[in-house]
Scaffold this active site. Structure first.
Site, mmCIF file in Angstrom:
data_model
loop_
_atom_site.group_PDB
_atom_site.id
_atom_site.type_symbol
_atom_site.label_atom_id
_atom_site.label_comp_id
_atom_site.label_asym_id
_atom_site.label_seq_id
_atom_site.Cartn_x
_atom_site.Cartn_y
_atom_site.Cartn_z
ATOM 1 N N CYS A 2 0.639 -1.258 0.094
ATOM 2 C CA CYS A 2 0.193 0.007 -0.041
ATOM 3 C C CYS A 2 0.790 1.211 0.020
ATOM 4 O O CYS A 2 1.972 1.479 0.516
ATOM 5 C CB CYS A 2 -0.905 0.095 1.031
ATOM 6 S SG CYS A 2 -2.170 -1.269 1.286
ATOM 7 N N ARG A 27 3.659 -0.247 -4.814
ATOM 8 C CA ARG A 27 3.472 -0.849 -3.606
ATOM 9 C C ARG A 27 2.054 -1.373 -3.319
ATOM 10 O O ARG A 27 1.765 -2.009 -2.469
ATOM 11 C CB ARG A 27 3.370 0.219 -2.601
ATOM 12 C CG ARG A 27 4.775 0.939 -2.392
ATOM 13 C CD ARG A 27 4.740 2.157 -1.430
ATOM 14 N NE ARG A 27 4.517 1.490 -0.149
ATOM 15 C CZ ARG A 27 5.874 1.386 0.652
ATOM 16 N NH1 ARG A 27 6.850 1.667 0.078
ATOM 17 N NH2 ARG A 27 5.895 0.880 1.687
ATOM 18 N N TRP A 74 -3.023 -2.408 -1.491
ATOM 19 C CA TRP A 74 -2.717 -3.754 -1.708
ATOM 20 C C TRP A 74 -3.823 -4.685 -0.610
ATOM 21 O O TRP A 74 -3.620 -4.562 0.559
ATOM 22 C CB TRP A 74 -1.512 -4.205 -1.435
ATOM 23 C CG TRP A 74 -0.990 -5.648 -1.723
ATOM 24 C CD1 TRP A 74 -0.490 -6.017 -2.980
ATOM 25 C CD2 TRP A 74 -0.881 -6.803 -1.074
ATOM 26 N NE1 TRP A 74 -0.174 -7.443 -2.891
ATOM 27 C CE2 TRP A 74 -0.719 -7.745 -1.731
ATOM 28 C CE3 TRP A 74 -1.322 -6.929 0.238
ATOM 29 C CZ2 TRP A 74 -0.581 -9.404 -1.180
ATOM 30 C CZ3 TRP A 74 -1.330 -8.265 0.942
ATOM 31 C CH2 TRP A 74 -0.942 -9.363 0.267
ATOM 32 N N ASN A 100 -2.214 1.855 6.289
ATOM 33 C CA ASN A 100 -1.533 0.464 5.887
ATOM 34 C C ASN A 100 -1.155 -0.432 6.856
ATOM 35 O O ASN A 100 -0.788 0.036 8.128
ATOM 36 C CB ASN A 100 0.104 0.815 5.228
ATOM 37 C CG ASN A 100 -0.263 1.442 4.083
ATOM 38 O OD1 ASN A 100 -1.255 1.712 3.561
ATOM 39 N ND2 ASN A 100 1.052 2.281 3.491
ATOM 40 N N GLY A 101 -1.342 -1.642 6.917
ATOM 41 C CA GLY A 101 -0.718 -2.822 7.780
ATOM 42 C C GLY A 101 -2.114 -3.649 8.332
ATOM 43 O O GLY A 101 -3.328 -3.809 7.331
ATOM 44 N N GLU A 479 16.534 -17.740 -8.480
ATOM 45 C CA GLU A 479 16.190 -16.239 -8.982
ATOM 46 C C GLU A 479 15.542 -16.380 -10.248
ATOM 47 O O GLU A 479 14.576 -15.766 -10.612
ATOM 48 C CB GLU A 479 17.261 -15.308 -8.847
ATOM 49 C CG GLU A 479 17.148 -14.001 -9.253
ATOM 50 C CD GLU A 479 16.005 -13.248 -8.573
ATOM 51 O OE1 GLU A 479 15.539 -13.803 -7.558
ATOM 52 O OE2 GLU A 479 15.627 -12.191 -8.826
ATOM 53 N N LYS A 483 11.777 -14.809 -10.958
ATOM 54 C CA LYS A 483 11.520 -13.679 -11.974
ATOM 55 C C LYS A 483 10.537 -14.146 -12.774
ATOM 56 O O LYS A 483 9.237 -13.378 -13.152
ATOM 57 C CB LYS A 483 12.808 -13.440 -12.802
ATOM 58 C CG LYS A 483 13.760 -12.476 -12.089
ATOM 59 C CD LYS A 483 13.397 -11.043 -11.780
ATOM 60 C CE LYS A 483 12.759 -10.690 -10.535
ATOM 61 N NZ LYS A 483 13.408 -10.763 -9.428
ATOM 62 N N GLU A 486 7.079 -14.426 -11.413
ATOM 63 C CA GLU A 486 6.664 -13.175 -10.943
ATOM 64 C C GLU A 486 5.939 -12.445 -11.972
ATOM 65 O O GLU A 486 4.868 -11.770 -12.025
ATOM 66 C CB GLU A 486 7.580 -12.225 -10.105
ATOM 67 C CG GLU A 486 8.031 -12.619 -8.970
ATOM 68 C CD GLU A 486 9.123 -11.774 -8.405
ATOM 69 O OE1 GLU A 486 8.821 -11.133 -7.280
ATOM 70 O OE2 GLU A 486 10.143 -11.438 -9.262
ATOM 71 N N HIS A 502 16.154 -36.921 -8.224
ATOM 72 C CA HIS A 502 15.556 -36.909 -7.280
ATOM 73 C C HIS A 502 14.100 -36.481 -7.040
ATOM 74 O O HIS A 502 13.387 -36.303 -6.334
ATOM 75 C CB HIS A 502 16.200 -36.218 -5.848
ATOM 76 C CG HIS A 502 17.584 -36.903 -5.620
ATOM 77 N ND1 HIS A 502 17.715 -37.891 -5.157
ATOM 78 C CD2 HIS A 502 18.903 -36.332 -6.013
ATOM 79 C CE1 HIS A 502 19.103 -38.283 -4.995
ATOM 80 N NE2 HIS A 502 19.602 -37.314 -5.398
ATOM 81 N N LYS A 601 5.803 -4.245 -4.017
ATOM 82 C CA LYS A 601 7.566 -4.144 -4.176
ATOM 83 C C LYS A 601 7.825 -4.346 -2.587
ATOM 84 O O LYS A 601 8.909 -4.872 -2.261
ATOM 85 C CB LYS A 601 7.648 -2.793 -4.485
ATOM 86 C CG LYS A 601 9.327 -2.652 -4.447
ATOM 87 C CD LYS A 601 9.701 -2.303 -5.849
ATOM 88 C CE LYS A 601 11.176 -2.200 -6.019
ATOM 89 N NZ LYS A 601 11.805 -3.670 -6.559
HETATM 90 C C1 G6P Z 1 8.813 -8.371 -2.342
HETATM 91 C C2 G6P Z 1 9.222 -8.013 -3.890
HETATM 92 C C3 G6P Z 1 10.574 -8.683 -4.218
HETATM 93 C C4 G6P Z 1 11.729 -8.677 -3.017
HETATM 94 C C5 G6P Z 1 10.946 -9.107 -1.749
HETATM 95 C C6 G6P Z 1 12.089 -8.831 -0.516
HETATM 96 O O1 G6P Z 1 8.290 -9.896 -2.682
HETATM 97 O O2 G6P Z 1 8.597 -8.155 -4.816
HETATM 98 O O3 G6P Z 1 10.963 -7.872 -5.388
HETATM 99 O O4 G6P Z 1 12.793 -9.301 -3.231
HETATM 100 O O5 G6P Z 1 9.791 -8.392 -1.253
HETATM 101 O O6 G6P Z 1 11.995 -7.366 -0.306
HETATM 102 P P1 G6P Z 1 13.202 -6.620 0.537
HETATM 103 O O7 G6P Z 1 12.894 -5.268 0.062
HETATM 104 O O8 G6P Z 1 13.307 -6.913 1.453
HETATM 105 O O9 G6P Z 1 14.386 -6.787 -0.479
#
Ligand code: G6P
Length: 606
Positions: A2, A27, A74, A100-101, A479, A483, A486, A502, A601
């Site tokens: 948010c 956000r 969000w 937020n929260g 990773e 990606k 996502e 396995h 994010k």
């Molecule tokens: C969310 C974001 C990711 C990020 C993760 C950790 O899932 O979408 O891109 O890697 O949070 O966030 P941070 O700010 O702690 O790296």
């Protein structure tokens, strides 16, 4: 999660708020809303969906006034709808707020207030807070807010307007980020700096328990009822850095900024001649006493941390454990005075990482935060901080900040190696030479990105992918898969290639592409065996390997080449095609890669 923005000054609040919300959309983007106080009334407009829906709704109908608050949501409690969009109000409409929260005890409060005759118009936890204030408004808005805060449990960043005091915003923080932008004759209150950076570069970060009263001339902060002073920091990022600069997406822009981010992160932190690494706020004497390291992170930051495990153990002989923050938080980890704790986080606001450290920090010998956002909670919380200097990252999927985290972690591994006497100055010098080459080599990969776009076109319809790597490239496989999930909504899993037999080998068929990160090095032949095993079962291979490897095209349907470098440094290059492949598949599928569905994010709720 948010985005909040509040403005009070001499300009039209709605304009500043919409501008700020555009910068905060990363956000959360389930719904958006705005409220502006004017002539003793508060006008509120809300809309489900992305911010553009709210902007359309506002067109034509003016919403005058110079003090207001806005939100991009969000969803936690209640589906994304007009009714559940913030701001929320009390029964009278005089108290309007954004939160937020999560208010954990909202249900019990709501039932209690209902019995007193309060009517609720949303399914959110937030709305109870407006009604709690209403209950005590005869005490005055500030006292009523303080009283209401005592009733709630959970996490919040709150901004509140009261129609009888139209030039004032009250803000409260517990667990979720809030930062004030201090301007001339105007002030801002927001979840993140880019939302007001165009107007002021002076920022005041609120701490947990802080309540701020913000007018256009003045900001006052109290904590537990007592006045407190919080430092005003100069923000070095420029507003321009947070624009798309001609790129179709922030994600592509940010991938293209990786050479620069990497350079900015390493420069000034080494003395190549002496073979020495230097971090500004790290106590080397404390590091010398460390016998174990625990790195805690989430998401992409966790993958950067995982790569560091291989390097730090190899270069320094110090044992490293990497932990997912949400797991370690409720476990019973062994941490003692010989343990170094490291947090890796782009935002510095990820709730699980913050909470994990609250419990662990005092048990450890020393603690360090590797963080991108200057002044963020984690950067202030631990003993030392190393900033990643990647600049603002707006695309929801982390790209350039990942590369900058790796840059810091590589420097850290070399540094630790030297401190522990395992590496000599000449070894560190060699490491530095490799790191200095990286930005130029990333530029070469980026130049060739159309080839990756073509490969993406071939595979965009596949529904599952497997990613494989070994040793230090294994985290890059994790990773790569993350990606892809996502931003293209394709199911993908990352595996240590040695684990293939396995389980995942059972999935081999002509429908599941297998991406191998396979540069030549000590585990290369093992990877080739894995590739052969898949080929023998008619599977498809996409391989990432080094340029001078001439044989890979015999085995793989598609080969993505990265430049040659010392083998420990391949992850810094292999990460780029992983990001580009996901980016192009996402774009070719018509997905909004900067704002993929359901993601945010910065994850500031559990
Ligand atoms: C969310 C974001 C990711 C990020 C993760 C950790 O899932 O979408 O891109 O890697 O949070 O966030 P941070 O700010 O702690 O790296």
């Amino acid at each position: 999660m948010c985005g909040i923005i509040g403005y009070t000054g001499n300009n039209e609040a709605a304009e500043r708020i919409i501008y700020g919300l555009k910068k905060l959309e990363y956000r959360g983007y389930d719904s958006a809303g705005i409220a502006v106080a004017d002539s003793g009334k508060i006008k509120r407009v809300r809309s489900a969906g992305k911010l553009e829906n709210l902007v359309k709704k506002l067109k034509g109908g003016s919403i005058p006034g110079t003090t207001g608050i806005g939100h991009t949501r969000w969803a936690t409690h209640g589906k994304p709808s007009d009714e559940n969009a913030h701001p929320h109000t009390d029964c009278t409409g005089m108290i309007t707020l954004i939160h937020n929260g999560i208010i954990e005890n909202y249900y019990e409060i709501r039932e209690e207030l209902k019995k007193k005759g309060h009517k609720f118009s949303s399914e959110t936890d937030t709305e109870v807070f407006a009604h709690l204030i209403e209950e005590k408004i005869s005490m005055g808005i500030e006292k009523a807010v303080a009283d209401a805060l005592k009733r709630i449990r959970g996490m919040y960043a709150m901004v509140i307007l009261y129609s009888k005091e139209p030039g004032k915003i009250i803000a409260a923080r517990q667990g979720s980020p809030l930062v004030l932008g201090i301007g001339k004759g105007e002030n801002y209150i927001a979840s993140d700096v880019p939302s007001f950076l165009k107007f002021t570069d002076k920022a005041l970060f609120l701490e947990d328990g802080d309540v701020a009263v913000v007018t256009k001339e003045k900001v006052s902060v109290t904590n537990g009822g007592k006045n407190v002073q919080r430092a005003v920091r100069d923000i070095k990022w420029t507003a321009k850095q947070a624009e798309k600069a001609g790129y179709p997406h922030f994600m592509l822009k940010e991938i293209n900024e990786e050479p620069q981010s990497f350079e900015d992160t390493i420069l000034g932190r080494f003395d190549e001649l002496k073979g020495r690494i230097e971090f500004e706020s790290v106590d080397d004497k404390k590091l010398a006493k460390i016998e174990r390291i625990k790195i805690v992170a989430c998401g992409t930051s966790y993958h950067a941390a995982y790569a560091a495990k291989y390097l730090v153990e190899k270069y320094s002989g110090v044992s490293v454990e990497v932990e997912v923050a949400s797991e370690i938080r409720y476990a019973n980890p062994v941490v003692d005075k010989k343990t170094l704790l490291v947090a890796v986080s782009q935002s510095g606001e990820t709730i699980d990482t913050i909470e994990a450290f609250k419990n662990l920090k005092t048990k450890a010998g020393y603690s360090l935060a590797i963080v991108n956002v200057v002044g963020s909670t984690l950067s202030r919380m631990l003993d030392g901080v190393i900033y990643t200097h990647a600049g603002p990252e707006i695309g929801v999927a982390a790209t350039k900040t990942f590369i900058s985290q790796l840059a810091v972690l590589y420097l850290f591994a070399l540094h630790m190696g030297k401190i522990k006497g395992v590496l000599k100055a000449k070894d560190v010098r060699r490491g530095i030479r490799n790191l200095r080459k990286v930005p130029g080599l990333i530029r070469l990969i980026l130049k060739d990105r159309e080839k990756i776009a073509k490969i993406a076109g071939k595979y965009k319809k596949n529904r599952d992918f497997l990613y494989y790597g070994r040793n230090i490239n294994y985290p890059m496989a994790l990773e790569g898969a993350l990606k892809l999930k996502e931003i293209s909504y394709i199911h993908a899993e990352g595996y240590a290639a040695g684990e293939m037999k396995h389980g995942p080998i059972a999935l081999v068929d002509d429908k599941v592409p297998n991406v191998f990160i396979a540069p030549q090095g000590k585990v290369y032949e093992k990877l080739i065996s894995n590739i052969q095993e898949i080929k023998a079962r008619s599977g498809t291979i996409i391989a990432v390997t080094n340029k001078s490897n001439k044989e890979m095209k015999k085995f793989a349907e598609d080969v993505i080449y990265i430049p040659d470098i010392d083998e420990d440094y391949y992850p810094l290059l292999a990460a780029i095609p992983m990001q580009l492949l996901a980016y192009y598949i996402g774009v070719k599928k018509g997905i909004d890669v900067d704002k993929p569905r359901n993601l945010a994010k910065s994850v500031t709720v559990e």
